[in-house]
Write a protein that holds these residues in place. Structure first.
Motif, short mmCIF file in Angstrom:
data_model
loop_
_atom_site.label_atom_id
_atom_site.label_comp_id
_atom_site.label_asym_id
_atom_site.label_seq_id
_atom_site.Cartn_x
_atom_site.Cartn_y
_atom_site.Cartn_z
N LYS A 140 0.83 -1.20 0.00
CA LYS A 140 0.00 0.00 0.00
C LYS A 140 0.87 1.26 0.00
O LYS A 140 0.58 2.23 -0.71
CB LYS A 140 -0.93 -0.01 1.21
CG LYS A 140 -1.97 -1.12 1.18
CD LYS A 140 -2.85 -1.10 2.40
CE LYS A 140 -3.86 0.01 2.38
NZ LYS A 140 -4.83 -0.06 3.50
N ARG A 157 2.51 1.75 -3.44
CA ARG A 157 1.56 2.25 -4.43
C ARG A 157 1.49 3.78 -4.36
O ARG A 157 1.49 4.48 -5.37
CB ARG A 157 0.17 1.68 -4.17
CG ARG A 157 -0.15 0.45 -4.99
CD ARG A 157 -1.56 -0.04 -4.73
NE ARG A 157 -1.47 -1.45 -4.40
CZ ARG A 157 -1.86 -2.00 -3.28
NH1 ARG A 157 -2.40 -1.26 -2.34
NH2 ARG A 157 -1.72 -3.29 -3.08
N ARG A 158 1.43 4.28 -3.15
CA ARG A 158 1.33 5.73 -2.96
C ARG A 158 2.62 6.42 -3.35
O ARG A 158 2.59 7.54 -3.89
CB ARG A 158 0.95 6.02 -1.50
CG ARG A 158 -0.52 5.68 -1.22
CD ARG A 158 -0.76 5.16 0.18
NE ARG A 158 -2.17 4.88 0.41
CZ ARG A 158 -2.81 3.81 -0.03
NH1 ARG A 158 -2.17 2.89 -0.75
NH2 ARG A 158 -4.10 3.63 0.21
N CYS A 178 -5.33 5.98 -4.92
CA CYS A 178 -4.98 4.61 -4.53
C CYS A 178 -6.15 3.94 -3.82
O CYS A 178 -6.43 2.75 -4.06
CB CYS A 178 -3.75 4.61 -3.63
SG CYS A 178 -2.21 4.96 -4.50
N TRP A 211 -8.70 2.88 -6.39
CA TRP A 211 -8.26 1.68 -7.12
C TRP A 211 -8.33 0.45 -6.24
O TRP A 211 -8.79 -0.61 -6.68
CB TRP A 211 -6.84 1.89 -7.63
CG TRP A 211 -6.35 0.75 -8.47
CD1 TRP A 211 -6.60 0.53 -9.80
CD2 TRP A 211 -5.55 -0.36 -8.03
NE1 TRP A 211 -5.99 -0.63 -10.21
CE2 TRP A 211 -5.35 -1.20 -9.14
CE3 TRP A 211 -4.99 -0.71 -6.80
CZ2 TRP A 211 -4.60 -2.37 -9.07
CZ3 TRP A 211 -4.25 -1.87 -6.71
CH2 TRP A 211 -4.06 -2.69 -7.84
N GLU A 212 -7.90 0.57 -5.00
CA GLU A 212 -7.93 -0.56 -4.08
C GLU A 212 -9.36 -1.02 -3.80
O GLU A 212 -9.63 -2.22 -3.71
CB GLU A 212 -7.22 -0.19 -2.77
CG GLU A 212 -5.72 -0.07 -2.90
CD GLU A 212 -5.07 0.76 -1.81
OE1 GLU A 212 -3.83 0.90 -1.84
OE2 GLU A 212 -5.80 1.27 -0.93
#
Length: 297
Positions: free
Chosen positions: A144, A147-148, A275, A278-279
């Motif tokens: 996570k 991703r950011r 994010c 999308w998650e």
């Protein structure tokens, strides 16, 4: 094994310097993850490589693409940022005001420049050390966070290409700011002469990558990512101070305007929203990424 790794790292830092190059730094991170978990199977060590290499490749592409921003012929925003900063602060440019009041005679940096140098240089190390700790602690949290990191990096890159903007020191060099602005954030820690460290920054940096400030953005992202892990209130004090200290070092040091810092923080918020969207779309915010402590971001 971990003792040998730390000994080698200390020697390399002492004789060669901090590992700030992307691939060089990644090699040390991967070697460290393996060294501190040497008792695991070779398949688990191989997974470290397969997890990290795609992300490293994406960040290398980002690094290589940054130089394109000042070669596409887009007009560089210089006076616009000076005007915005002056309007926001009632005719005063905070960088100019800070350097006027805090630099010694003839522009000599004060003794605490070492501290601003540490804060400024932490940008090249802290986000990736946090990534390594997250990976060892919890792969879902690491995923996570990374991703950011990637989304924030590419948001910055997109802005640099579409709206290239110059920092205060550049604006002073071309006359948009009518007084000299030094690059006095403290990079080099006083060991490297100020003019030498400035020339290195000019050679390695991107003069049209002022807005948003990814130095400010990454400091803010690190604070947000670590916030849920700070179980006591006093552990959160440095998480509040870190992005503020970075903002001060950048503005005082002539590297960014306040509006650049605010834009960097805003990009963090946008990266988190994108994010999370999308998650949620692919179901990663459910059982697939459930952990004891989840990222606030």
């Amino acid at each position: 094994m971990w003792f040998s790794y730390l000994s080698a790292l200390v020697l390399v830092v002492w004789f060669v310097g901090l590992p700030t190059d992307r691939l060089y730094q990644a090699a040390w991170i991967i070697a460290g993850l393996i060294a501190f978990t040497i008792d695991r199977s070779w398949r688990e060590h191989l997974k470290v490589l397969t997890d990290w290499l795609p992300l490293i490749a994406a960040l290398v592409v980002y690094d290589l693409s940054r130089g394109v921003a000042d070669e596409l012929g887009m007009p560089i925003r210089v006076t616009e940022l000076v005007t915005a900063e002056s309007w926001l602060f009632g005719g005063t440019i905070p960088t100019v005001w800070l350097q006027d009041h805090l630099l010694g005679p003839h522009g000599v940096p004060p003794w605490w420049t070492l501290l601003t140098g540490i804060v400024y240089t932490s940008h090249f190390l802290v986000p990736w050390l946090v990534a390594a700790v997250f990976y060892a602690y919890s792969r879902p949290i690491w995923a996570k966070y990374m991703r950011r990191v990637l989304v924030l990096s590419y948001l910055g890159l997109t802005t640099y290409i579409l709206l290239p903007a110059a920092p205060p020191w550049f604006a002073a060099e071309v006359g948009a700011i009518d007084v000299p602005v030094g690059r006095v954030a403290g990079f080099g820690f006083g060991i490297v002469p100020l003019d030498v460290s400035t020339r290195w920054l000019e050679a390695q940096g991107n003069p049209v990558a002022a807005m948003p400030s990814l130095h400010a953005g990454f400091a803010f992202l690190v604070a947000i990512a670590l916030w849920p892990l700070a179980s006591r209130w006093w552990l959160r004090i440095p998480l509040v101070l870190y992005p503020l200290a970075m903002a001060f070092a950048l503005v005082y040091g002539g590297e960014h305007y306040v509006v650049d810092v605010l834009a960097g923080w805003a990009c963090v918020g946008l990266a988190i929203v994108l994010c999370r969207m999308w998650e949620g779309r692919v179901g990663l915010r459910g059982a697939g990424e459930r952990t004891d402590v989840s990222l606030a971001a």
